[in-house]
Scaffold this motif. Structure first.
Motif, short mmCIF file in Angstrom:
data_model
loop_
_atom_site.label_atom_id
_atom_site.label_comp_id
_atom_site.label_asym_id
_atom_site.label_seq_id
_atom_site.Cartn_x
_atom_site.Cartn_y
_atom_site.Cartn_z
N LEU A 24 0.81 -1.31 0.05
CA LEU A 24 -0.08 0.02 0.05
C LEU A 24 0.84 1.27 -0.13
CD1 LEU A 24 -2.71 -0.88 2.75
CD2 LEU A 24 -2.94 -1.13 -0.02
N ALA A 25 2.24 1.12 0.37
CA ALA A 25 3.15 2.35 0.30
C ALA A 25 3.36 2.89 -1.13
CB ALA A 25 4.17 1.95 1.04
N ARG A 30 -2.05 1.89 -4.93
CA ARG A 30 -3.29 2.27 -3.99
C ARG A 30 -4.26 2.57 -5.31
NH1 ARG A 30 0.37 5.05 -0.84
NH2 ARG A 30 -0.09 7.11 -1.50
N GLU A 34 -7.86 1.18 -5.59
CA GLU A 34 -9.08 2.19 -5.82
C GLU A 34 -9.93 1.68 -7.00
OE1 GLU A 34 -8.77 6.23 -5.09
OE2 GLU A 34 -7.18 5.79 -3.84
N ASP A 92 -7.14 -3.55 8.19
CA ASP A 92 -8.38 -2.51 8.83
C ASP A 92 -8.27 -2.79 10.20
OD1 ASP A 92 -10.04 -0.69 8.45
OD2 ASP A 92 -11.79 -2.14 8.20
N ILE A 95 -5.61 -1.39 12.29
CA ILE A 95 -5.63 0.13 12.48
C ILE A 95 -6.86 0.33 13.35
CG2 ILE A 95 -6.17 2.23 11.38
CD1 ILE A 95 -4.15 1.61 9.33
N ARG A 99 -6.98 2.39 16.77
CA ARG A 99 -7.62 3.50 16.98
C ARG A 99 -8.61 3.49 18.11
NH1 ARG A 99 -11.85 5.86 12.26
NH2 ARG A 99 -13.07 3.77 12.59
N TRP A 102 -6.67 4.81 21.02
CA TRP A 102 -6.45 6.27 20.99
C TRP A 102 -7.45 7.00 21.09
CZ3 TRP A 102 -4.45 4.75 15.79
CH2 TRP A 102 -5.23 5.09 14.60
N LEU B 17 0.65 9.42 2.73
CA LEU B 17 0.25 7.85 3.13
C LEU B 17 1.59 6.87 2.78
CD1 LEU B 17 -3.16 7.82 1.06
CD2 LEU B 17 -2.85 7.34 3.39
N LEU B 88 -2.34 8.80 11.75
CA LEU B 88 -3.06 7.48 11.33
C LEU B 88 -4.58 7.41 10.85
CD1 LEU B 88 -1.42 5.31 14.38
CD2 LEU B 88 -1.33 4.80 11.78
N ASP B 89 -5.08 8.66 11.28
CA ASP B 89 -6.40 8.91 10.84
C ASP B 89 -6.53 9.04 9.33
OD1 ASP B 89 -7.84 9.04 13.26
OD2 ASP B 89 -7.62 11.08 13.46
N VAL B 91 -4.64 7.44 7.22
CA VAL B 91 -4.51 5.95 6.71
C VAL B 91 -5.83 5.22 6.64
CG1 VAL B 91 -3.55 3.85 7.08
CG2 VAL B 91 -1.90 5.80 6.95
N ASP B 92 -6.38 5.59 8.17
CA ASP B 92 -7.63 4.99 8.41
C ASP B 92 -8.54 5.38 7.39
OD1 ASP B 92 -8.84 3.13 9.94
OD2 ASP B 92 -9.78 4.87 11.28
N TRP B 94 -8.33 6.49 4.31
CA TRP B 94 -8.20 5.73 2.93
C TRP B 94 -8.78 4.31 2.90
CZ3 TRP B 94 -5.87 1.69 0.67
CH2 TRP B 94 -5.75 1.62 -0.80
#
Lengths: 132, 132
Positions: A24-25, A30, A34, A92, A95, A99, A102, B17, B88-89, B91-92, B94
Motif C-alpha cells: 500500500l506504500a 493504491r 481504488e 483494517d 488500524i 484507533r 487512541w 500515505l 493514522l487517521d 491512513v484509516d 483511505w
C-alpha cells in the motif's frame, strides 16, 4: 504444541501485514486498488489510465498479488483482476484496534479539557457565584 | 491557481500515505505503535521489551518520526514519545473509503446469493408450489 501453533499463526499474520502495508506504500498501487474496489477489471483496463508502460503497471500488479491484496483469474483469453477483501480486512483490523486505544485516550483528554474550561469560565469571579 | 494548490495538497497527502504505510510495514515498528497507543513513554521504556540494541530500536523510532506517526518531546532529560493520531487517521480514512466500496459489492453479492438460494430451494418442484 498449541502455543507453538499460535506463535506460528501470529508470525504469519505479522508477515502478511508487512507485505500488505508495503504494497500500500505506493501511489500507483493504491490507485490500482481504488480502481478494483469499484469492480473487477482486465489487466489492460487497469493499466489504461496510468502514464506508464504496461510492463511497469504489471510489476505493481505482481507486488499486489504477492501481498494477497489482488487476485487474478482467467476468463478465456483475459486476465481478470479483483480485490481479496480478506487481506485488507486484516490491515483494517489492526488500524481499528489502534484507533480504539487512541480514541479512549482522546476522549479522556477531551473530558479533561472540558473540566479545565469549566473551571476557567467559573474563574475566581465565577467561583464566588458558583460556590454553594 | 486553486487547481494547482489542490493538486499539491493531493500530492503531499499521497506522499504522507506512502511514508506512513511504509512505516507500518515492519513488526517492530507496529509493536512500538501498539505500545504508544496505550500512552506516551520514554525511549528507554519503549525499547525495553525488544530483544535488540537500543540503537536498532532508535532507528525504527526515527522512521516512525519521519513518517509523522510518532512525535517526540523533551521533559527535562527524558525524550518522551507519543503517537500523532492525525497521521493514522489519514491512513484509516483511505482504508475506510476502500472498505465502503467493497462492502457495497459484498452486499450486492450476498443479495445475489440469497436470490440464487431461494430459487434453488423452490427448485423445479418448489416452483410449482411457489407460483402464485
Amino acid at each position: 504444541m498449541i502455543e507453538n501453533k499460535a506463535r506460528k499463526e501470529t508470525a504469519s499474520r505479522s508477515a502478511r501485514l508487512d507485505s500488505v502495508f508495503a504494497a500500500l506504500a505506493d501511489p500507483t498501487r493504491r490507485a490500482i486498488i481504488e480502481r478494483l474496489s469499484r469492480g473487477e477489471a482486465r489487466v489492460t483496463e487497469v493499466a489504461g489510465p496510468f502514464h506508464m508502460s504496461l510492463n511497469a503497471v504489471s510489476k505493481h500488479i505482481r507486488v499486489l498479488e504477492a501481498s494477497g491484496v489482488v487476485e487474478r483469474h482467467r476468463k478465456g483469453r483475459d486476465h481478470i483482476l479483483s480485490i481479496n477483501t480478506r487481506s485488507l480486512d486484516e490491515v483494517d483490523g489492526w488500524i481499528e484496534r489502534m484507533r480504539r486505544y487512541w480514541e479512549e485516550r482522546l476522549d479522556a483528554m477531551e473530558h479533561l479539557l472540558r473540566e479545565l474550561n469549566k473551571d476557567r469560565k467559573l474563574g475566581p469571579k465565577g467561583r464566588k457565584h458558583g460556590s454553594r
